[in-house]
Design an enzyme around this catalytic site. Structure first.
Site, PDB file in Angstrom:
ATOM      1  N   TYR A   1      -1.005   4.426  10.610  1.00 38.32           N
ATOM      2  CA  TYR A   1      -1.393   3.445  11.622  1.00 38.32           C
ATOM      3  C   TYR A   1      -0.199   3.211  12.542  1.00 38.32           C
ATOM      4  O   TYR A   1       0.936   3.092  12.081  1.00 38.32           O
ATOM      5  CB  TYR A   1      -1.802   2.114  10.980  1.00 38.32           C
ATOM      6  CG  TYR A   1      -3.119   2.143  10.255  1.00 38.32           C
ATOM      7  CD1 TYR A   1      -4.307   2.356  10.950  1.00 38.32           C
ATOM      8  CD2 TYR A   1      -3.189   1.951   8.878  1.00 38.32           C
ATOM      9  CE1 TYR A   1      -5.528   2.387  10.292  1.00 38.32           C
ATOM     10  CE2 TYR A   1      -4.400   1.982   8.220  1.00 38.32           C
ATOM     11  CZ  TYR A   1      -5.571   2.199   8.923  1.00 38.32           C
ATOM     12  OH  TYR A   1      -6.776   2.243   8.266  1.00 38.32           O
TER      13      TYR A   1
ATOM     14  N   SER B   1     -10.713  -2.088   7.982  1.00 37.19           N
ATOM     15  CA  SER B   1     -11.478  -3.140   8.653  1.00 37.19           C
ATOM     16  C   SER B   1     -12.422  -3.815   7.664  1.00 37.19           C
ATOM     17  O   SER B   1     -12.637  -5.030   7.724  1.00 37.19           O
ATOM     18  CB  SER B   1     -12.275  -2.542   9.822  1.00 37.19           C
ATOM     19  OG  SER B   1     -11.409  -2.049  10.822  1.00 37.19           O
TER      20      SER B   1
ATOM     21  N   HIS C   1      -0.771   1.381  16.166  1.00 37.40           N
ATOM     22  CA  HIS C   1      -1.023   0.173  16.977  1.00 37.40           C
ATOM     23  C   HIS C   1       0.063   0.004  18.035  1.00 37.40           C
ATOM     24  O   HIS C   1       0.771  -1.006  18.098  1.00 37.40           O
ATOM     25  CB  HIS C   1      -1.101  -1.065  16.080  1.00 37.40           C
ATOM     26  CG  HIS C   1      -2.181  -0.994  15.033  1.00 37.40           C
ATOM     27  ND1 HIS C   1      -3.518  -1.027  15.353  1.00 37.40           N
ATOM     28  CD2 HIS C   1      -2.116  -0.886  13.681  1.00 37.40           C
ATOM     29  CE1 HIS C   1      -4.238  -0.944  14.251  1.00 37.40           C
ATOM     30  NE2 HIS C   1      -3.415  -0.851  13.224  1.00 37.40           N
TER      31      HIS C   1
ATOM     32  N   VAL D   1      -1.935 -12.808   9.788  1.00 34.96           N
ATOM     33  CA  VAL D   1      -1.211 -11.822   8.988  1.00 34.96           C
ATOM     34  C   VAL D   1      -1.504 -10.422   9.514  1.00 34.96           C
ATOM     35  O   VAL D   1      -2.666 -10.028   9.648  1.00 34.96           O
ATOM     36  CB  VAL D   1      -1.588 -11.936   7.499  1.00 34.96           C
ATOM     37  CG1 VAL D   1      -0.932 -10.821   6.690  1.00 34.96           C
ATOM     38  CG2 VAL D   1      -1.163 -13.302   6.958  1.00 34.96           C
ATOM     39  N   ALA D   2      -0.444  -9.678   9.798  1.00 32.92           N
ATOM     40  CA  ALA D   2      -0.607  -8.391  10.473  1.00 32.92           C
ATOM     41  C   ALA D   2      -1.002  -7.253   9.541  1.00 32.92           C
ATOM     42  O   ALA D   2      -1.307  -6.161  10.013  1.00 32.92           O
ATOM     43  CB  ALA D   2       0.679  -8.026  11.204  1.00 32.92           C
ATOM     44  N   ASN D   3      -0.991  -7.479   8.243  1.00 29.77           N
ATOM     45  CA  ASN D   3      -1.433  -6.438   7.309  1.00 29.77           C
ATOM     46  C   ASN D   3      -2.278  -7.076   6.204  1.00 29.77           C
ATOM     47  O   ASN D   3      -1.946  -7.020   5.023  1.00 29.77           O
ATOM     48  CB  ASN D   3      -0.238  -5.679   6.718  1.00 29.77           C
ATOM     49  CG  ASN D   3       0.730  -6.578   5.967  1.00 29.77           C
ATOM     50  OD1 ASN D   3       0.857  -7.763   6.253  1.00 29.77           O
ATOM     51  ND2 ASN D   3       1.423  -6.020   4.996  1.00 29.77           N
TER      52      ASN D   3
ATOM     53  N   ASP E   1      -2.998  -6.810  14.915  1.00 37.77           N
ATOM     54  CA  ASP E   1      -2.291  -5.529  15.026  1.00 37.77           C
ATOM     55  C   ASP E   1      -2.355  -4.964  16.439  1.00 37.77           C
ATOM     56  O   ASP E   1      -1.488  -4.177  16.834  1.00 37.77           O
ATOM     57  CB  ASP E   1      -2.888  -4.504  14.059  1.00 37.77           C
ATOM     58  CG  ASP E   1      -2.329  -4.643  12.653  1.00 37.77           C
ATOM     59  OD1 ASP E   1      -1.188  -5.098  12.515  1.00 37.77           O
ATOM     60  OD2 ASP E   1      -3.036  -4.295  11.702  1.00 37.77           O
TER      61      ASP E   1
ATOM     62  N   VAL F   1      -7.931 -11.157  13.059  1.00 41.13           N
ATOM     63  CA  VAL F   1      -7.867  -9.830  12.440  1.00 41.13           C
ATOM     64  C   VAL F   1      -7.415  -8.783  13.456  1.00 41.13           C
ATOM     65  O   VAL F   1      -7.002  -7.689  13.094  1.00 41.13           O
ATOM     66  CB  VAL F   1      -9.223  -9.455  11.819  1.00 41.13           C
ATOM     67  CG1 VAL F   1      -9.125  -8.181  11.000  1.00 41.13           C
ATOM     68  CG2 VAL F   1      -9.752 -10.575  10.921  1.00 41.13           C
TER      69      VAL F   1
ATOM     70  N   GLU G   1      -5.859   4.774  13.711  1.00 39.27           N
ATOM     71  CA  GLU G   1      -6.806   3.871  14.361  1.00 39.27           C
ATOM     72  C   GLU G   1      -7.480   4.465  15.590  1.00 39.27           C
ATOM     73  O   GLU G   1      -8.418   3.861  16.124  1.00 39.27           O
ATOM     74  CB  GLU G   1      -6.137   2.538  14.729  1.00 39.27           C
ATOM     75  CG  GLU G   1      -5.136   2.593  15.870  1.00 39.27           C
ATOM     76  CD  GLU G   1      -3.724   2.919  15.438  1.00 39.27           C
ATOM     77  OE1 GLU G   1      -2.810   2.803  16.268  1.00 39.27           O
ATOM     78  OE2 GLU G   1      -3.530   3.307  14.245  1.00 39.27           O
TER      79      GLU G   1
ATOM     80  N   VAL H   1     -12.431  -8.505  17.467  1.00 40.45           N
ATOM     81  CA  VAL H   1     -12.739  -7.662  18.621  1.00 40.45           C
ATOM     82  C   VAL H   1     -11.738  -6.513  18.698  1.00 40.45           C
ATOM     83  O   VAL H   1     -10.581  -6.652  18.292  1.00 40.45           O
ATOM     84  CB  VAL H   1     -12.730  -8.464  19.930  1.00 40.45           C
ATOM     85  CG1 VAL H   1     -13.839  -9.501  19.923  1.00 40.45           C
ATOM     86  CG2 VAL H   1     -11.387  -9.156  20.146  1.00 40.45           C
ATOM     87  N   LEU H   2     -12.208  -5.385  19.226  1.00 41.44           N
ATOM     88  CA  LEU H   2     -11.368  -4.192  19.246  1.00 41.44           C
ATOM     89  C   LEU H   2     -11.745  -3.306  20.415  1.00 41.44           C
ATOM     90  O   LEU H   2     -12.924  -3.071  20.676  1.00 41.44           O
ATOM     91  CB  LEU H   2     -11.538  -3.400  17.941  1.00 41.44           C
ATOM     92  CG  LEU H   2     -10.856  -2.030  17.881  1.00 41.44           C
ATOM     93  CD1 LEU H   2      -9.342  -2.193  17.807  1.00 41.44           C
ATOM     94  CD2 LEU H   2     -11.366  -1.219  16.700  1.00 41.44           C
TER      95      LEU H   2
ATOM     96  N   ARG I   1       0.832  -1.196   0.000  1.00 42.64           N
ATOM     97  CA  ARG I   1       0.000   0.000   0.000  1.00 42.64           C
ATOM     98  C   ARG I   1       0.873   1.254   0.000  1.00 42.64           C
ATOM     99  O   ARG I   1       2.069   1.187   0.232  1.00 42.64           O
ATOM    100  CB  ARG I   1      -0.929  -0.005   1.216  1.00 42.64           C
ATOM    101  CG  ARG I   1      -2.036  -1.020   1.152  1.00 42.64           C
ATOM    102  CD  ARG I   1      -2.818  -1.104   2.457  1.00 42.64           C
ATOM    103  NE  ARG I   1      -2.029  -1.743   3.522  1.00 42.64           N
ATOM    104  CZ  ARG I   1      -2.472  -1.929   4.763  1.00 42.64           C
ATOM    105  NH1 ARG I   1      -3.685  -1.506   5.099  1.00 42.64           N
ATOM    106  NH2 ARG I   1      -1.698  -2.529   5.654  1.00 42.64           N
TER     107      ARG I   1
ATOM    108  N   LYS J   1       1.587   1.808   7.267  1.00 36.28           N
ATOM    109  CA  LYS J   1       1.895   0.973   8.430  1.00 36.28           C
ATOM    110  C   LYS J   1       2.797   1.697   9.413  1.00 36.28           C
ATOM    111  O   LYS J   1       3.403   2.717   9.116  1.00 36.28           O
ATOM    112  CB  LYS J   1       2.544  -0.341   7.985  1.00 36.28           C
ATOM    113  CG  LYS J   1       1.591  -1.275   7.265  1.00 36.28           C
ATOM    114  CD  LYS J   1       0.380  -1.632   8.125  1.00 36.28           C
ATOM    115  CE  LYS J   1       0.716  -2.505   9.307  1.00 36.28           C
ATOM    116  NZ  LYS J   1      -0.469  -2.797  10.150  1.00 36.28           N
TER     117      LYS J   1
END
Length: 370
Positions: free
Chosen positions: A94, A134, A96, A298-300, A270, A267, A118, A239-240, A15, A75
């Site tokens: 982002y 998301s 995190h 996978v973190a991305n 991160d 998901v 985020e 969940v977040l 990206r 990232k």
């Protein structure tokens, strides 16, 4: 203001922080934009497209960081990028930080102002800069789960959709927010049996109306989670808690009772992951197995679709980025939602959830720059 766009250097990340269309908007506001050579290539944007939009192409990341005041990325910065940041930089990306104390320490030492996509909010209490990724991650999670379920990938050899006379996979989604809703949408569209476990009753009503009975909803309790994961072929962790580490919904001891070859897709990785056995993986090596359960962490995830993801991200971030370019940090004083994104300023943590997660002091962001 001089705005810089470095090439993303995290593994398998294609990206880009600004598309050529976005560059044109910054230039029309009177700003100078410098873009690292090849920064947009992975998403299908050649250097020539940036030049036509009014950007200056520079040879390397050093030229971007030394020449720009506002750094726009996708990232979280990597260690080599921490070293390039100074107190004269505003970093917009982002972050995190909650599960990443090393990065937090690097940003604190740099003296920069770091604004996290985020944790920027909106008038409805949502997270508008997290939402587009998301959406992408929720949809990719289901495609990835379907692929991982196949025998040659370590799964139980189950087809997500089933066929006439053979039942489909049962997908349990933990969390009914943007990720969970998009995962459920894709899974239901592919013919899977879908259960969303959610703790907000109003949100469950919304989901029930949205899907017209096509999915099941369950109120989130320890009993409900335990019952559902034992029946699941796939569990999507969605969940977040904004800025904080994700709560652990599945413990290691639970895995021994789950179906052999079942799949966990985290998901929330991160933010530290919502399964106790989660650890970040890459698109090149996306899975590992613990006690017979395949983990996809996978973190991305949105990086697998960089063209779609870059455009969707820029649509969400553009207005906020322009405010920062136009006004600098003064933009945070007039936009309380953008101010929520400020995580680091002058060597201090300025987001309460991040500070709590890292066990460090919290400094009020408005008082920090007086």
């Amino acid at each position: 203001m001089r705005v810089g766009v470095p090439r993303e250097i995290k593994a398998d990340e294609y990206r880009v922080g600004l598309t050529p269309t976005a560059v044109r908007e910054y230039v029309s506001h009177g700003h100078e934009v410098i873009v690292e050579k090849g920064a947009g290539a992975g998403a299908g944007y050649p250097d020539e497209a940036y030049t036509r939009a009014g950007a200056k192409i520079v040879p390397d990341a050093d030229a971007v960081f030394s020449g720009a005041q506002l750094i726009v990325k996708v990232k979280e910065p990597q260690p080599v990028e921490w070293a390039r940041l100074t107190e004269n930089h505003i970093l917009f990306t982002y972050l995190h930080l909650a599960p990443d104390p090393a990065q937090a320490d690097g940003l604190l030492a740099s003296g920069c102002a770091a604004i996290a996509y985020e944790t920027v909010t909106d008038a409805q209490g949502g997270l508008p800069l997290l939402a587009p990724m998301s959406e992408v991650a929720g949809r990719i999670a289901v495609f990835s789960a379907g692929e991982t379920l196949l025998k040659h990938n370590g799964g139980m050899g189950l087809l997500l959709s089933g066929v006439p006379g053979v039942p489909p996979a049962r997908i349990v989604v933990l969390g009914g927010g943007v990720v969970g809703m998009n995962a459920a949408r894709m899974a239901a569209g592919l013919g899977a049996e879908v259960v969303i476990v959610e703790r907000s009753i109003p949100r469950m009503r919304e989901l029930d109306n949205m899907f017209q009975g096509r999915i099941l909803t369950r109120y989130s309790t320890q009993d409900a989670v335990e019952e559902e994961i034992l029946k699941a072929d796939v569990v999507v962790g969605a969940v977040l808690t904004a800025g904080a580490s994700a709560p652990k919904m599945i413990r290691k001891d639970d895995l021994k009772r789950m179906k052999p070859g079942s799949v966990l897709v985290d998901v929330s990785i991160d933010q530290g992951g919502c399964f106790e056995t989660s650890r970040p993986t890459t698109h090149a090596n996306p899975t590992y197995t613990v006690d017979g359960v395949v983990h996809y962490c996978v973190a991305n995830m949105p990086g697998a679709a960089p063209r779609t993801s870059s455009e969707a991200l820029v649509h969400a971030t553009l207005s906020f980025g322009l405010q920062l370019a136009d006004k600098g940090l003064d933009a945070l004083k007039t936009n309380k939602h953008l101010a929520k994104g400020l995580n680091v300023l002058k060597g201090q943590l300025t987001h309460p959830a991040v500070a709590e997660a890292l066990g460090k002091p919290f400094v009020d962001p408005y008082g920090a720059w007086k």
